[in-house]
Design a protein around this motif. Structure first.
Motif, mmCIF file in Angstrom:
data_model
loop_
_atom_site.group_PDB
_atom_site.id
_atom_site.type_symbol
_atom_site.label_atom_id
_atom_site.label_comp_id
_atom_site.label_asym_id
_atom_site.label_seq_id
_atom_site.Cartn_x
_atom_site.Cartn_y
_atom_site.Cartn_z
ATOM 1 N N MET A 130 49.400 -44.149 -16.223
ATOM 2 C CA MET A 130 50.537 -43.250 -16.946
ATOM 3 C C MET A 130 50.269 -42.065 -16.752
ATOM 4 S SD MET A 130 50.440 -45.564 -20.747
ATOM 5 C CE MET A 130 48.439 -45.605 -20.894
ATOM 6 N N CYS A 168 55.422 -47.145 -21.492
ATOM 7 C CA CYS A 168 55.242 -47.629 -20.413
ATOM 8 C C CYS A 168 55.093 -49.199 -20.279
ATOM 9 C CB CYS A 168 53.641 -47.224 -19.695
ATOM 10 S SG CYS A 168 53.357 -47.706 -17.952
ATOM 11 N N VAL A 202 58.135 -46.322 -16.454
ATOM 12 C CA VAL A 202 58.031 -45.230 -17.707
ATOM 13 C C VAL A 202 59.240 -44.480 -18.048
ATOM 14 C CG1 VAL A 202 56.861 -42.905 -18.207
ATOM 15 C CG2 VAL A 202 55.540 -44.687 -17.211
#
Lengths: 145, 145, 145, 145
Positions: free
Chosen positions: A61, A89, A133
């Motif tokens: 992330m 995500c 994402v």
């Protein structure tokens, strides 16, 4: 699939320099910055691993957030106060152990106040992505001089 | 607002020990673990800061991920292969500079295969949350002995 | 859990009238609007059902979107151009068959340009929520007179 | 960008028939189903409009959910109990007024228990997408005969 192009306001070299100053703790490498997407690579070291030698979710992330930030800055210039407002995500496949991660980020929308982009994350050399994402950045109003 | 309670299979002390072994790079502190929620505190140091002294988004997301993982393990026991499948963060307010972050995590659903939970993140001592996370964990099938 | 309170600019009756005009196709009922949350109820009819008699996902998302919009308007007044910018729903439990759905919406942040809120959806009379939503609304700049 | 291909277990005609039976309230049209993506078109009528003649957010989300469900079924066959577990939509551009919406859906991951996919939504004939969706479906264990 959309393939919007936005003129570049910053090139990869300028972005690297900006990043080094603004985020000294980030150790990734900008592979390319174009009008349609940016690619960033992140070497994986012991601190990013989960049990089993795989890369941790937060490491993925973090890389996605930086890659999208880089792609945004390449299109709006060095606006350090652009901030993430939402970040989603999905983890798709287990990353390969002890393998660098590559992020490919591009903007889905570049508005005056909001930019929305998506990122695919890959284990280097592996075809199927490890994560996806989508995130929004809020762009502060620019002062007119 | 829902307030589901789930019997504890691990207490805070056992979770701390488990975490220390499985995630040695995590330096947070478990404040409490109850049948309805878990609270985790994370000291903020220089490496977690953005320009302006505020805590970075990825630092907040990492803490939320760990806090929810702790709350999940407290209800299902030490299943190290439970993995995050999706993770959505909304950034609400700028964290206070140089202030520890507290996470309050609880499960919205605890199924046999999936658990879904949410986390509120706070700057210590500040009432309004700095971020909100909702995420899903996939729970691997347990072998019957 | 956060419990921010915002002064009301519109009460339930005015919101019902506004909604009836702006969204004539919506047939829900506002149960309550307070400084901390709004509750909306939606009768379920045949067109909202999935096979098995349960309420469809899009029906739940529609109700959540309206409920959060109502809670937002109750705090900022009748700004018809506020638009959803992101919307994340987690489906938690199968809704009870042939049972009305209730939504409880509240704001996590009310900024000048963005508002972020969350919604819990319930089958009427059932304790565990059927879905959770978090969403962002973009608030257009107000003209100064 | 990933471009995974999955062998088809159902073609467009069989999917249309299945959909007509399982979701009689859906009035969209399957444009194409291939090993890499599915395209669905939805005529817009008065009930789907927001003030200003634009398509409502819930209408877009409903179409995205159906399009992804179609793409999933085309790869796993007629499993009616596959259910959405999370759904994230970002609204990108205002849809053109009184114009049909097209959805392009594809799977990012097709696992044994979970499938994750994304959808781009377009106003027919307009290049920039109006919305982006990423969602997860839970696939029930198949009984062995």
């Amino acid at each position: 699939m959309p393939s919007a192009q936005h003129p570049l306001k910053m090139e990869a070299a300028a972005l690297s320099a900006f990043l080094k100053q603004a985020f000294p703790q980030f150790h990734g490498e900008i592979l390319s910055v174009t009008e349609s997407a940016s690619r960033v690579r992140h070497q994986v070291s012991a601190e990013h691993l989960r049990p089993g030698g795989t890369v941790s979710g937060p490491t993925l992330m973090t890389l996605a957030d930086v890659a999208l930030y880089i792609d945004l800055l390449s299109k709006i210039g060095p606006v350090p106060l652009a901030v993430t407002t939402d970040f989603t995500c999905h983890f798709l496949n287990k990353p390969a152990a002890h393998t660098a991660i590559e992020a490919e980020a591009r903007l889905l929308k570049l508005g005056r106040r909001l930019a929305i982009g998506e990122v695919y994350l890959y284990s280097e050399g592996v075809e199927n992505p490890v994560a996806h994402v989508v995130a929004t950045y809020s762009i502060p109003p620019q002062e007119k001089v």
